[in-house]
Design a protein around this motif. Structure first.
Motif, PDB file in Angstrom:
ATOM      1  N   VAL A 108       3.402  -6.608  -4.444  1.00 19.12           N
ATOM      2  CA  VAL A 108       3.617  -5.812  -5.456  1.00 19.12           C
ATOM      3  C   VAL A 108       2.113  -4.546  -5.227  1.00 19.12           C
ATOM      4  O   VAL A 108       2.988  -3.564  -5.180  1.00 19.12           O
ATOM      5  CB  VAL A 108       3.370  -6.112  -6.530  1.00 19.12           C
ATOM      6  CG1 VAL A 108       4.078  -6.242  -7.317  1.00 19.12           C
ATOM      7  CG2 VAL A 108       2.014  -6.440  -7.219  1.00 19.12           C
ATOM      8  N   GLN A 109       0.814  -4.838  -4.649  1.00 21.35           N
ATOM      9  CA  GLN A 109       0.132  -4.093  -4.125  1.00 21.35           C
ATOM     10  C   GLN A 109       0.885  -3.075  -2.433  1.00 21.35           C
ATOM     11  O   GLN A 109       1.725  -3.643  -1.844  1.00 21.35           O
ATOM     12  CB  GLN A 109      -1.149  -4.394  -4.133  1.00 21.35           C
ATOM     13  CG  GLN A 109      -1.292  -5.130  -5.470  1.00 21.35           C
ATOM     14  CD  GLN A 109      -2.759  -5.306  -4.657  1.00 21.35           C
ATOM     15  OE1 GLN A 109      -2.993  -5.987  -3.842  1.00 21.35           O
ATOM     16  NE2 GLN A 109      -3.635  -4.934  -5.688  1.00 21.35           N
ATOM     17  N   ASN A 110       0.646  -1.569  -2.948  1.00 20.55           N
ATOM     18  CA  ASN A 110       1.378  -0.897  -1.564  1.00 20.55           C
ATOM     19  C   ASN A 110      -0.340  -0.948  -0.620  1.00 20.55           C
ATOM     20  O   ASN A 110      -1.126  -0.450  -1.443  1.00 20.55           O
ATOM     21  CB  ASN A 110       1.249   0.829  -2.041  1.00 20.55           C
ATOM     22  CG  ASN A 110       2.763   0.165  -3.118  1.00 20.55           C
ATOM     23  OD1 ASN A 110       3.699  -0.242  -2.865  1.00 20.55           O
ATOM     24  ND2 ASN A 110       2.486   1.128  -4.269  1.00 20.55           N
TER      25      ASN A 110
ATOM     26  N   LYS B 206       4.480  -2.358   1.383  1.00 22.95           N
ATOM     27  CA  LYS B 206       3.484  -3.131   0.678  1.00 22.95           C
ATOM     28  C   LYS B 206       2.684  -4.200   1.678  1.00 22.95           C
ATOM     29  O   LYS B 206       3.096  -4.076   2.667  1.00 22.95           O
ATOM     30  CB  LYS B 206       5.048  -4.464   0.184  1.00 22.95           C
ATOM     31  CG  LYS B 206       5.793  -3.424  -0.703  1.00 22.95           C
ATOM     32  CD  LYS B 206       5.450  -4.220  -1.880  1.00 22.95           C
ATOM     33  CE  LYS B 206       6.608  -2.779  -2.805  1.00 22.95           C
ATOM     34  NZ  LYS B 206       5.749  -2.007  -3.781  1.00 22.95           N
TER      35      LYS B 206
HETATM   36  C1  LIG Z   1       3.374   0.940  -5.468  1.00 24.54           C
HETATM   37  O1  LIG Z   1       5.038   1.846  -4.922  1.00 24.54           O
HETATM   38  C2  LIG Z   1       6.239   2.542  -5.791  1.00 24.54           C
HETATM   39  C3  LIG Z   1       6.863   3.308  -4.910  1.00 24.54           C
HETATM   40  O2  LIG Z   1       6.077   4.728  -4.373  1.00 24.54           O
HETATM   41  C4  LIG Z   1       5.862   2.547  -7.208  1.00 24.54           C
HETATM   42  O3  LIG Z   1       7.288   2.325  -7.834  1.00 24.54           O
HETATM   43  C5  LIG Z   1       4.811   1.038  -7.173  1.00 24.54           C
HETATM   44  O4  LIG Z   1       4.799   1.239  -8.836  1.00 24.54           O
HETATM   45  C6  LIG Z   1       3.329   0.737  -6.332  1.00 24.54           C
HETATM   46  N1  LIG Z   1       2.841   0.143  -6.768  1.00 24.54           N
HETATM   47  C7  LIG Z   1       1.561  -0.357  -7.269  1.00 24.54           C
HETATM   48  C8  LIG Z   1       0.844  -1.406  -8.046  1.00 24.54           C
HETATM   49  O5  LIG Z   1       1.101   0.908  -7.389  1.00 24.54           O
END
Ligand SMILES: *[C@@H]1O[C@H](CO)[C@@H](O)[C@H](O)[C@H]1NC(C)=O
Ligand SMILES: *[C@@H]1O[C@H](CO)[C@@H](O)[C@H](O)[C@H]1NC(C)=O
Length: 261
Positions: free
Chosen positions: A139-141, A217
């Protein structure tokens, strides 16, 4: 008293490790397939015994037993970087579990991180199957999507060429530095019954899921019956030291999605 307490903690820790290593990454007990008969069950047992023996030695095997409508085809393969002892124990577990998880169906598949096993009364050898997929994404970006996606694209192209080249046993793996501190690791693999052309096709379909499921991701896995791709920001393929192996088996932060045909 203190001793008993520690002892319990140790048992508890061992149980967690055991469960982690015994959990399949994906499974399919195809409910659209026929149910087994006594004769088919006997042939499945023969196939599983033969697969365990041959795959423990060479990391891959296909076999079939029986005749007519009771004929059973089986395939087993370890991830190509996995050492023999890990391969052997994975395939033994898989052969045992697949019958428990899927006691009645003639089309069964079970994926572990280190190995894959499958049987069916229909001959599936040499065919690309991307119908049923299990995807995992972190889930981490990533912090810098543009740099990351460029590097990932280049790395995947490179290892997919290796995986689909003849003589490489269907596996490609490599790493690339994103910065002084961050390295990207990726692995791709096809089942070894696929031709180079079909392997390339399967990997292209697998990587084609990145934009929809794994965009920017930190980690991703695409698991199909015919091929597999995975990338992470930590080392997860062999040779590995023990600490890193444990880290790589941790699935905290991951979400799985099952896509049916
Ligand atoms: C990662 O990016 C997406 C799309 O920009 C966003 O919806 C999501 O909340 C983000 N996830 C985290 C863990 O920050
Ligand atoms: C199920 O069994 C029937 C006859 O026994 C056979 O014709 C058919 O192809 C089988 N279907 C599958 C999906 O295996």
């Amino acid at each position: 008293m203190a001793f008993t307490h520690q002892y319990h903690l140790l048992i508890f820790a061992l149980c967690i490790l055991y469960v982690e290593s015994a959990d399949p990454s994906a499974q399919l007990c195809n409910s659209n397939s026929n149910t087994t008969t006594t004769e088919i069950t006997k042939n499945i047992d023969s196939v599983l015994t033969a697969l365990v023996q041959a795959t423990s030695q060479s990391g891959y095997s296909v076999t079939s037993f029986g005749s007519g409508q009771a004929k059973v085809f089986g395939l087993a393969q370890c991830r190509g970087d996995v050492p023999n002892d890990e391969c052997s124990s994975c395939i033994q577990t898989a052969a045992k579990e697949i019958k428990t998880i899927c006691p009645d169906r003639v089309d069964a598949r079970l994926w572990y991180e280190y190995c894959f096993i499958r049987y069916n009364t229909e001959n599936f050898f040499g065919q690309v199957d991307t119908g049923y997929g299990t995807f995992y994404y972190n889930v981490q970006n990533v912090t810098d999507p543009k740099t990351f996606n460029n590097a990932l694209g280049t790395l995947m192209d490179r290892i997919n060429k290796v995986a689909s080249a003849p003589g490489n046993k269907g596996i490609g793996k490599d790493e690339t530095k994103l910065s002084d501190f961050v390295t990207l690791y990726a692995l791709s693999q096809c089942t070894r019954d696929l031709s180079p052309l079909l392997c390339r096709q399967c990997l292209a379909i697998a990587v084609g899921n990145f934009p929809s499921y794994c965009d920017s991701k930190k980690g991703c896995r695409i698991i199909y019956s015919s091929c597999y791709v995975r990338y992470e920001l930590y080392p997860f393929f062999f040779p590995l030291d023990e600490k890193l192996a444990l880290e790589s088996s941790s699935m905290t932060n991951y979400i799985s999605v099952i896509r049916k045909p």
